[in-house]
Design an enzyme around this catalytic site. Structure first.
Site, PDB file in Angstrom:
ATOM      1  N   ASN A  34     -23.602  31.595  38.751  1.00  0.00           N
ATOM      2  CA  ASN A  34     -24.122  31.517  40.118  1.00  0.00           C
ATOM      3  C   ASN A  34     -23.070  32.091  41.053  1.00  0.00           C
ATOM      4  O   ASN A  34     -22.065  31.438  41.330  1.00  0.00           O
ATOM      5  CB  ASN A  34     -24.433  30.051  40.453  1.00  0.00           C
ATOM      6  CG  ASN A  34     -24.887  29.875  41.890  1.00  0.00           C
ATOM      7  OD1 ASN A  34     -25.121  30.847  42.604  1.00  0.00           O
ATOM      8  ND2 ASN A  34     -25.007  28.622  42.317  1.00  0.00           N
ATOM      9  N   TRP A  35     -23.319  33.300  41.513  1.00  0.00           N
ATOM     10  CA  TRP A  35     -22.320  33.969  42.366  1.00  0.00           C
ATOM     11  C   TRP A  35     -22.270  33.370  43.759  1.00  0.00           C
ATOM     12  O   TRP A  35     -21.368  33.657  44.535  1.00  0.00           O
ATOM     13  CB  TRP A  35     -22.628  35.471  42.478  1.00  0.00           C
ATOM     14  CG  TRP A  35     -22.570  36.224  41.185  1.00  0.00           C
ATOM     15  CD1 TRP A  35     -22.190  35.751  39.950  1.00  0.00           C
ATOM     16  CD2 TRP A  35     -22.916  37.608  40.984  1.00  0.00           C
ATOM     17  NE1 TRP A  35     -22.276  36.748  39.015  1.00  0.00           N
ATOM     18  CE2 TRP A  35     -22.724  37.905  39.619  1.00  0.00           C
ATOM     19  CE3 TRP A  35     -23.378  38.621  41.825  1.00  0.00           C
ATOM     20  CZ2 TRP A  35     -22.968  39.173  39.082  1.00  0.00           C
ATOM     21  CZ3 TRP A  35     -23.625  39.875  41.298  1.00  0.00           C
ATOM     22  CH2 TRP A  35     -23.417  40.150  39.935  1.00  0.00           C
ATOM     23  N   LYS A  36     -23.271  32.566  44.122  1.00  0.00           N
ATOM     24  CA  LYS A  36     -23.379  32.022  45.486  1.00  0.00           C
ATOM     25  C   LYS A  36     -23.296  33.184  46.477  1.00  0.00           C
ATOM     26  O   LYS A  36     -23.801  34.270  46.174  1.00  0.00           O
ATOM     27  CB  LYS A  36     -22.328  30.928  45.711  1.00  0.00           C
ATOM     28  CG  LYS A  36     -22.400  29.859  44.597  1.00  0.00           C
ATOM     29  CD  LYS A  36     -21.584  28.636  44.871  1.00  0.00           C
ATOM     30  CE  LYS A  36     -21.739  27.668  43.696  1.00  0.00           C
ATOM     31  NZ  LYS A  36     -21.025  26.408  43.902  1.00  0.00           N
ATOM     32  N   HIS A  84     -30.464  23.437  43.966  1.00  0.00           N
ATOM     33  CA  HIS A  84     -28.995  23.399  43.914  1.00  0.00           C
ATOM     34  C   HIS A  84     -28.482  22.451  45.000  1.00  0.00           C
ATOM     35  O   HIS A  84     -29.044  22.396  46.104  1.00  0.00           O
ATOM     36  CB  HIS A  84     -28.420  24.810  44.119  1.00  0.00           C
ATOM     37  CG  HIS A  84     -26.953  24.874  43.816  1.00  0.00           C
ATOM     38  ND1 HIS A  84     -26.004  24.411  44.691  1.00  0.00           N
ATOM     39  CD2 HIS A  84     -26.285  25.293  42.713  1.00  0.00           C
ATOM     40  CE1 HIS A  84     -24.798  24.565  44.138  1.00  0.00           C
ATOM     41  NE2 HIS A  84     -24.942  25.089  42.947  1.00  0.00           N
ATOM     42  N   GLU A  92     -26.142  22.608  47.010  1.00  0.00           N
ATOM     43  CA  GLU A  92     -25.814  23.241  48.301  1.00  0.00           C
ATOM     44  C   GLU A  92     -27.089  23.463  49.116  1.00  0.00           C
ATOM     45  O   GLU A  92     -27.076  23.353  50.340  1.00  0.00           O
ATOM     46  CB  GLU A  92     -25.044  24.550  48.052  1.00  0.00           C
ATOM     47  CG  GLU A  92     -23.613  24.237  47.595  1.00  0.00           C
ATOM     48  CD  GLU A  92     -22.967  25.291  46.715  1.00  0.00           C
ATOM     49  OE1 GLU A  92     -23.428  26.442  46.680  1.00  0.00           O
ATOM     50  OE2 GLU A  92     -21.971  24.935  46.041  1.00  0.00           O
ATOM     51  N   GLU A 150     -25.216  19.019  37.734  1.00  0.00           N
ATOM     52  CA  GLU A 150     -24.038  19.445  38.487  1.00  0.00           C
ATOM     53  C   GLU A 150     -23.595  18.311  39.403  1.00  0.00           C
ATOM     54  O   GLU A 150     -24.139  18.162  40.510  1.00  0.00           O
ATOM     55  CB  GLU A 150     -24.359  20.679  39.337  1.00  0.00           C
ATOM     56  CG  GLU A 150     -24.769  21.896  38.553  1.00  0.00           C
ATOM     57  CD  GLU A 150     -24.503  23.185  39.324  1.00  0.00           C
ATOM     58  OE1 GLU A 150     -23.689  23.985  38.842  1.00  0.00           O
ATOM     59  OE2 GLU A 150     -25.073  23.374  40.403  1.00  0.00           O
ATOM     60  N   GLY A 152     -16.874  23.253  42.891  1.00  0.00           N
ATOM     61  CA  GLY A 152     -15.906  23.956  43.731  1.00  0.00           C
ATOM     62  C   GLY A 152     -14.660  23.160  44.048  1.00  0.00           C
ATOM     63  O   GLY A 152     -13.885  23.526  44.924  1.00  0.00           O
ATOM     64  N   SER A 205     -17.087  23.229  38.352  1.00  0.00           N
ATOM     65  CA  SER A 205     -15.716  23.638  38.006  1.00  0.00           C
ATOM     66  C   SER A 205     -15.523  23.942  36.523  1.00  0.00           C
ATOM     67  O   SER A 205     -14.461  23.677  35.970  1.00  0.00           O
ATOM     68  CB  SER A 205     -14.692  22.597  38.480  1.00  0.00           C
ATOM     69  OG  SER A 205     -14.732  22.473  39.895  1.00  0.00           O
ATOM     70  N   GLY A 212     -19.898  28.560  38.704  1.00  0.00           N
ATOM     71  CA  GLY A 212     -19.737  29.176  40.018  1.00  0.00           C
ATOM     72  C   GLY A 212     -18.523  30.088  40.033  1.00  0.00           C
ATOM     73  O   GLY A 212     -18.566  31.225  39.562  1.00  0.00           O
TER      74      GLY A 212
HETATM   75  P1  13P Z   1     -18.115  25.907  40.543  1.00  0.00           P
HETATM   76  O1  13P Z   1     -18.105  26.355  39.100  1.00  0.00           O
HETATM   77  O2  13P Z   1     -17.467  26.899  41.456  1.00  0.00           O
HETATM   78  O3  13P Z   1     -17.630  24.507  40.709  1.00  0.00           O
HETATM   79  O4  13P Z   1     -19.669  25.902  41.000  1.00  0.00           O
HETATM   80  C1  13P Z   1     -20.585  25.213  40.241  1.00  0.00           C
HETATM   81  C2  13P Z   1     -21.939  25.487  40.771  1.00  0.00           C
HETATM   82  O5  13P Z   1     -22.329  24.988  41.798  1.00  0.00           O
HETATM   83  C3  13P Z   1     -22.795  26.418  40.032  1.00  0.00           C
HETATM   84  O6  13P Z   1     -24.098  26.403  40.507  1.00  0.00           O
END
Ligand code: 13P
Length: 250
Positions: free
Chosen positions: A9-11, A95, A97, A167, A173, A212, A233
């Site tokens: 997931n590149w966000k 997600h 977020e 998650e 993150g 993470s 991420g």
């Molecule tokens: P990180 O791997 O940066 O913690 O992000 C996880 C995530 O939200 C993937 O969707």
């Protein structure tokens, strides 16, 4: 479980240049990933570029969010039909977020899940508790409530064509990964909850861990009985670390 999924997931991280760099790296290394399907989730403006640059590879494409409606007056939204024109196979729904920053409700998440399946794409339903909820001992009830909202709306049989991603919000993150034991406990509870309504689907359901994940933590996480891959991420933004996580799938 055979056939893991390692999803990146590149966000909101990409530029035309970094997309090409990253995809070139993935194309060079994909043959080394023998036991996982690799999937990338770019921001929408890069879908055409990603589709073109990944043509002829086995790397799949997903979108980070989707509109549940077909078309019309939904300013700023992107439809499933649009995503499908760019070779997309998966859509993230729910997600944390999106839930936290854009106030997506369980009902909206369920509507997106149903629309994604209706478009013959596979939803990756994301669930997870906050730190406060974990500290209050609410982890399993939060996660099963999030899944139950989808079961109520879509039915247990819908898990034939779905993936779940656990998650924990406190691990996203932050550099704090759930321990393999903490993750396994929740994954097992998720599978049991789905099994209570759809035992056959639950047995083959892929449940990914996210939060993470790094090349250092992936191997032990992926060795757990109910962990079928990862939703990555930060570590998915570099080809080397994403491929190393892919190689951790045994
Ligand atoms: P990180 O791997 O940066 O913690 O992000 C996880 C995530 O939200 C993937 O969707």
């Amino acid at each position: 479980m055979a056939g893991m999924i390692v999803a990146g997931n590149w966000k909101m991280n990409a530029s035309k240049n970094t997309v090409t760099l990253l995809l070139n790296g993935l194309k060079q290394g994909e043959a080394k990933v023998a036991n996982a399907e690799l999937v990338v989730f770019p921001p929408f403006p890069y879908l055409a570029q990603v589709q073109m640059e990944l043509s002829g590879t086995n790397i799949r494409i997903g979108v980070q969010n989707i509109c549940a409606a077909d078309k019309g007056a939904y300013t700023g939204e992107v439809s499933l039909a649009m995503a499908k024109e760019f070779g997309v196979s998966y859509a993230l729904v729910g997600h944390s977020e999106r839930r936290a920053l854009y106030a997506e409700s369980d009902a909206q998440v369920a509507a997106k899940y149903i629309a994604t399946q209706a478009a013959q794409l596979t939803p990756i339903l994301c669930v997870g508790e906050t730190l406060e909820q974990r500290e209050k001992g609410l982890t399993l009830s939060v996660v099963t409530t999030q899944i139950q909202a989808v079961i109520d709306a879509a039915g247990g049989a819908s898990f034939t064509n779905a993936v779940i991603a656990y998650e924990p919000v406190w691990a996203i993150g932050t550099g704090l990964t759930a321990t393999p034991q903490q993750a396994q406990e929740v994954h097992q509870a998720i599978r049991a909850h789905v099994a209570s309504v759809a035992p056959q689907q639950a047995a083959s359901l892929k449940i990914l861990y996210g939060g993470s994940v790094t090349a250092a933590s992936a191997e032990e996480l992926f060795a757990q009985a109910d962990i079928d891959g990862g939703l990555v991420g930060g570590a998915s933004l570099q080809a080397e670390s994403f491929l190393a996580i892919g190689q951790s799938a045994k």
